[in-house]
Enzyme design. Structure first.
Site, PDB file in Angstrom:
ATOM      1  N   HIS A  49       0.858  -1.192   0.000  1.00 27.39           N
ATOM      2  CA  HIS A  49       0.000   0.000   0.000  1.00 27.39           C
ATOM      3  C   HIS A  49       0.900   1.251   0.000  1.00 27.39           C
ATOM      4  O   HIS A  49       1.925   1.273   0.684  1.00 27.39           O
ATOM      5  CB  HIS A  49      -0.867  -0.025   1.269  1.00 27.39           C
ATOM      6  CG  HIS A  49      -2.046   0.892   1.236  1.00 27.39           C
ATOM      7  ND1 HIS A  49      -1.928   2.264   1.163  1.00 27.39           N
ATOM      8  CD2 HIS A  49      -3.376   0.636   1.280  1.00 27.39           C
ATOM      9  CE1 HIS A  49      -3.131   2.803   1.183  1.00 27.39           C
ATOM     10  NE2 HIS A  49      -4.032   1.853   1.237  1.00 27.39           N
ATOM     11  N   GLY A  93       0.112  -5.010   1.718  1.00 30.05           N
ATOM     12  CA  GLY A  93      -1.067  -5.157   0.851  1.00 30.05           C
ATOM     13  C   GLY A  93      -0.729  -5.841  -0.459  1.00 30.05           C
ATOM     14  O   GLY A  93      -1.584  -6.495  -1.064  1.00 30.05           O
ATOM     15  N   TYR A 145      -5.653  -3.796   9.917  1.00 25.29           N
ATOM     16  CA  TYR A 145      -5.984  -4.551   8.712  1.00 25.29           C
ATOM     17  C   TYR A 145      -7.426  -5.047   8.794  1.00 25.29           C
ATOM     18  O   TYR A 145      -7.936  -5.316   9.886  1.00 25.29           O
ATOM     19  CB  TYR A 145      -5.004  -5.714   8.498  1.00 25.29           C
ATOM     20  CG  TYR A 145      -4.672  -5.898   7.025  1.00 25.29           C
ATOM     21  CD1 TYR A 145      -3.752  -5.045   6.409  1.00 25.29           C
ATOM     22  CD2 TYR A 145      -5.302  -6.851   6.258  1.00 25.29           C
ATOM     23  CE1 TYR A 145      -3.459  -5.177   5.054  1.00 25.29           C
ATOM     24  CE2 TYR A 145      -5.024  -6.984   4.900  1.00 25.29           C
ATOM     25  CZ  TYR A 145      -4.098  -6.142   4.303  1.00 25.29           C
ATOM     26  OH  TYR A 145      -3.825  -6.261   2.965  1.00 25.29           O
TER      27      TYR A 145
HETATM   28  C1  LCV Z   1       5.086   4.803  -0.135  1.00 23.82           C
HETATM   29  C2  LCV Z   1       7.234   4.016  -0.303  1.00 23.82           C
HETATM   30  C3  LCV Z   1       6.821   2.725   0.105  1.00 23.82           C
HETATM   31  C4  LCV Z   1       5.427   2.534   0.379  1.00 23.82           C
HETATM   32  N1  LCV Z   1       4.599   3.590   0.249  1.00 23.82           N
HETATM   33  O1  LCV Z   1      14.212   1.817  -0.848  1.00 23.82           O
HETATM   34  O2  LCV Z   1       0.060  -4.478   5.257  1.00 23.82           O
HETATM   35  S1  LCV Z   1      -0.070  -3.145   5.773  1.00 23.82           S
HETATM   36  O3  LCV Z   1      -1.129  -3.034   6.755  1.00 23.82           O
HETATM   37  O4  LCV Z   1       1.204  -2.638   6.300  1.00 23.82           O
HETATM   38  C5  LCV Z   1      -0.490  -2.123   4.414  1.00 23.82           C
HETATM   39  C6  LCV Z   1      -1.134  -0.850   4.889  1.00 23.82           C
HETATM   40  C7  LCV Z   1       0.702  -1.875   3.558  1.00 23.82           C
HETATM   41  O5  LCV Z   1       0.863  -2.489   2.523  1.00 23.82           O
HETATM   42  O6  LCV Z   1       1.574  -0.933   4.009  1.00 23.82           O
HETATM   43  C8  LCV Z   1       2.809  -0.784   3.263  1.00 23.82           C
HETATM   44  C9  LCV Z   1       3.717  -1.955   3.637  1.00 23.82           C
HETATM   45  N2  LCV Z   1       5.010  -1.789   2.949  1.00 23.82           N
HETATM   46  C10 LCV Z   1       6.175  -1.776   3.605  1.00 23.82           C
HETATM   47  O7  LCV Z   1       6.249  -1.882   4.833  1.00 23.82           O
HETATM   48  C11 LCV Z   1       7.428  -1.584   2.761  1.00 23.82           C
HETATM   49  C12 LCV Z   1       7.993  -0.182   3.043  1.00 23.82           C
HETATM   50  N3  LCV Z   1       9.183   0.016   2.228  1.00 23.82           N
HETATM   51  C13 LCV Z   1      10.394  -0.508   2.611  1.00 23.82           C
HETATM   52  O8  LCV Z   1      10.534  -1.227   3.618  1.00 23.82           O
HETATM   53  C14 LCV Z   1      11.541  -0.208   1.682  1.00 23.82           C
HETATM   54  O9  LCV Z   1      11.183   0.886   0.873  1.00 23.82           O
HETATM   55  C15 LCV Z   1      11.885  -1.415   0.780  1.00 23.82           C
HETATM   56  C16 LCV Z   1      12.482  -2.554   1.622  1.00 23.82           C
HETATM   57  C17 LCV Z   1      10.623  -1.892   0.015  1.00 23.82           C
HETATM   58  C18 LCV Z   1      12.918  -0.954  -0.273  1.00 23.82           C
HETATM   59  O10 LCV Z   1      13.997  -0.359   0.455  1.00 23.82           O
HETATM   60  P1  LCV Z   1      15.042   0.542  -0.345  1.00 23.82           P
HETATM   61  O11 LCV Z   1      16.070   0.962   0.640  1.00 23.82           O
HETATM   62  O12 LCV Z   1      15.427  -0.175  -1.591  1.00 23.82           O
HETATM   63  P2  LCV Z   1      13.722   3.036   0.071  1.00 23.82           P
HETATM   64  O13 LCV Z   1      13.233   2.549   1.397  1.00 23.82           O
HETATM   65  O14 LCV Z   1      14.758   4.097   0.050  1.00 23.82           O
HETATM   66  O15 LCV Z   1      12.425   3.521  -0.739  1.00 23.82           O
HETATM   67  C19 LCV Z   1      12.566   4.260  -1.966  1.00 23.82           C
HETATM   68  C20 LCV Z   1      11.461   5.291  -1.939  1.00 23.82           C
HETATM   69  O16 LCV Z   1      10.188   4.637  -2.009  1.00 23.82           O
HETATM   70  C21 LCV Z   1       9.400   5.038  -0.898  1.00 23.82           C
HETATM   71  C22 LCV Z   1      10.378   5.419   0.206  1.00 23.82           C
HETATM   72  O17 LCV Z   1       9.748   6.279   1.117  1.00 23.82           O
HETATM   73  C23 LCV Z   1      11.468   6.084  -0.612  1.00 23.82           C
HETATM   74  O18 LCV Z   1      10.985   7.383  -0.930  1.00 23.82           O
HETATM   75  P3  LCV Z   1      12.020   8.643  -0.870  1.00 23.82           P
HETATM   76  O19 LCV Z   1      13.105   8.302  -1.862  1.00 23.82           O
HETATM   77  O20 LCV Z   1      11.161   9.801  -1.239  1.00 23.82           O
HETATM   78  O21 LCV Z   1      12.536   8.676   0.569  1.00 23.82           O
HETATM   79  N4  LCV Z   1       8.565   3.928  -0.480  1.00 23.82           N
HETATM   80  C24 LCV Z   1       8.953   2.671  -0.224  1.00 23.82           C
HETATM   81  N5  LCV Z   1       7.916   1.914   0.144  1.00 23.82           N
HETATM   82  N6  LCV Z   1       4.915   1.337   0.735  1.00 23.82           N
HETATM   83  N7  LCV Z   1       6.387   5.051  -0.428  1.00 23.82           N
END
Ligand code: LCV
Length: 259
Positions: A64, A108, A138
């Site tokens: 999400h 999600g 959720y």
């Molecule tokens: C917006 C993002 C996101 C993102 N949204 O790259 O299941 S529930 O209840 O939780 C449901 C509500 C749900 O699905 O929630 C989302 C769950 N998703 C996560 O928890 C994954 C969150 N993301 C991460 O843990 C990391 O981004 C990963 C491991 C996917 C990739 O890590 P990496 O170091 O390669 P960054 O974290 O630097 O992310 C690159 C850019 O994408 C944005 C993040 O904020 C960053 O933006 P900026 O460059 O502007 O800082 N981003 C990542 N995931 N779900 N934005």
């Protein structure tokens, strides 16, 4: 520009998530493009659809779009919210939708691939279910979509620890149908799609819908439903719900106080 790429090969449609700058986060725009692509493929009476990320993706989908989550005091996953609409579009699609997973799958997006009819994953891909990372309430339908296809103990471990499981573990526990080296995954999935495309589509559509209805049949009394909705409201009204999102945005670990 659409956030998905569509392609048709004979009777098979291929939908590629295409929002790399946000790691294919399931924002409203991407979900709307996914639903539009599925509707086009339904009109073309395609016999199988493959949902994938670009070859070589490290992240299949980051789940999400956290920036689109309400900042507390509102149900984050109600019936008409994008993730719910996208998942219903997959589940109600008349022919099989196959998830072809390469990279990491989050939150999600894990429910999205679980709502597909089959999942084929590249070696090295991972799956995580993350509401406890963010303090998200959720929803009942979403949880129900998870528990029917693999052991409850595994789903509980995934939710309570929010730790990723490997493709190998996902295969052992019935989450995925098969894993293959990334370079061979497309051929494996295309072979399955081609097998499906020469079978009787009316029988497949009927049995897919019978399986969906039977799989979703679950005697939940109205009182039980309302009680769970009340419990969800306590969560999405909580300080923790706000803290989870704030911590992600501020790139720090959340501190949950249970209120
Ligand atoms: C917006 C993002 C996101 C993102 N949204 O790259 O299941 S529930 O209840 O939780 C449901 C509500 C749900 O699905 O929630 C989302 C769950 N998703 C996560 O928890 C994954 C969150 N993301 C991460 O843990 C990391 O981004 C990963 C491991 C996917 C990739 O890590 P990496 O170091 O390669 P960054 O974290 O630097 O992310 C690159 C850019 O994408 C944005 C993040 O904020 C960053 O933006 P900026 O460059 O502007 O800082 N981003 C990542 N995931 N779900 N934005």
């Amino acid at each position: 520009m659409s956030l998905v790429i569509t392609e048709i090969k004979s009777f098979t449609g291929i939908i590629t998530l295409n929002n790399p700058s946000k790691l294919n986060a399931l924002c409203k725009e991407l979900i709307n493009d996914l639903i539009a692509a599925l509707n086009q493929m339904k009109e073309r009476q395609l016999r199988c659809v493959i949902l994938r990320a670009p070859a070589g993706s490290k992240v299949f989908s980051a789940g999400h779009d956290i920036s689109e989550l309400p900042k507390g005091s509102r149900d984050p996953l109600s019936y008409e919210d994008p993730l719910r609409r996208g998942i219903r579009a997959i589940q109600s699609f008349p022919t099989p939708v196959i998830a072809m997973v390469e990279g990491s799958v989050w939150g999600g997006a894990f429910e999205l691939v679980m709502s597909c009819d089959m999942i084929y994953a590249a070696e090295g891909s991972t799956f995580a279910m993350t509401p406890a990372n963010l303090g998200v309430a959720y929803d009942i339908v979403g949880i129900h979509n998870l528990i029917r296809d693999c052991s409850l103990h595994v789903i509980k471990e995934m939710v309570f620890t929010a730790r990723s499981v490997s493709a190998e573990r996902a295969l052992q526990t019935g989450i995925v149908n098969r894993i293959a080296p990334a370079a061979e995954l497309e051929a494996v999935v295309m072979e399955i799609a081609e097998l499906i495309s020469v079978k009787a589509p009316l029988s497949i559509t009927l049995i897919k819908e019978e399986l969906r209805v039977l799989n979703e049949a679950n005697p939940l009394t109205p009182d039980e439903f309302e009680r769970l909705q009340y419990m969800r409201r306590v969560v999405y009204d909580s300080d923790d719900a706000k803290e989870g999102i704030a911590a992600f945005v501020e790139k720090r670990k959340p501190v949950f106080n249970g209120r």
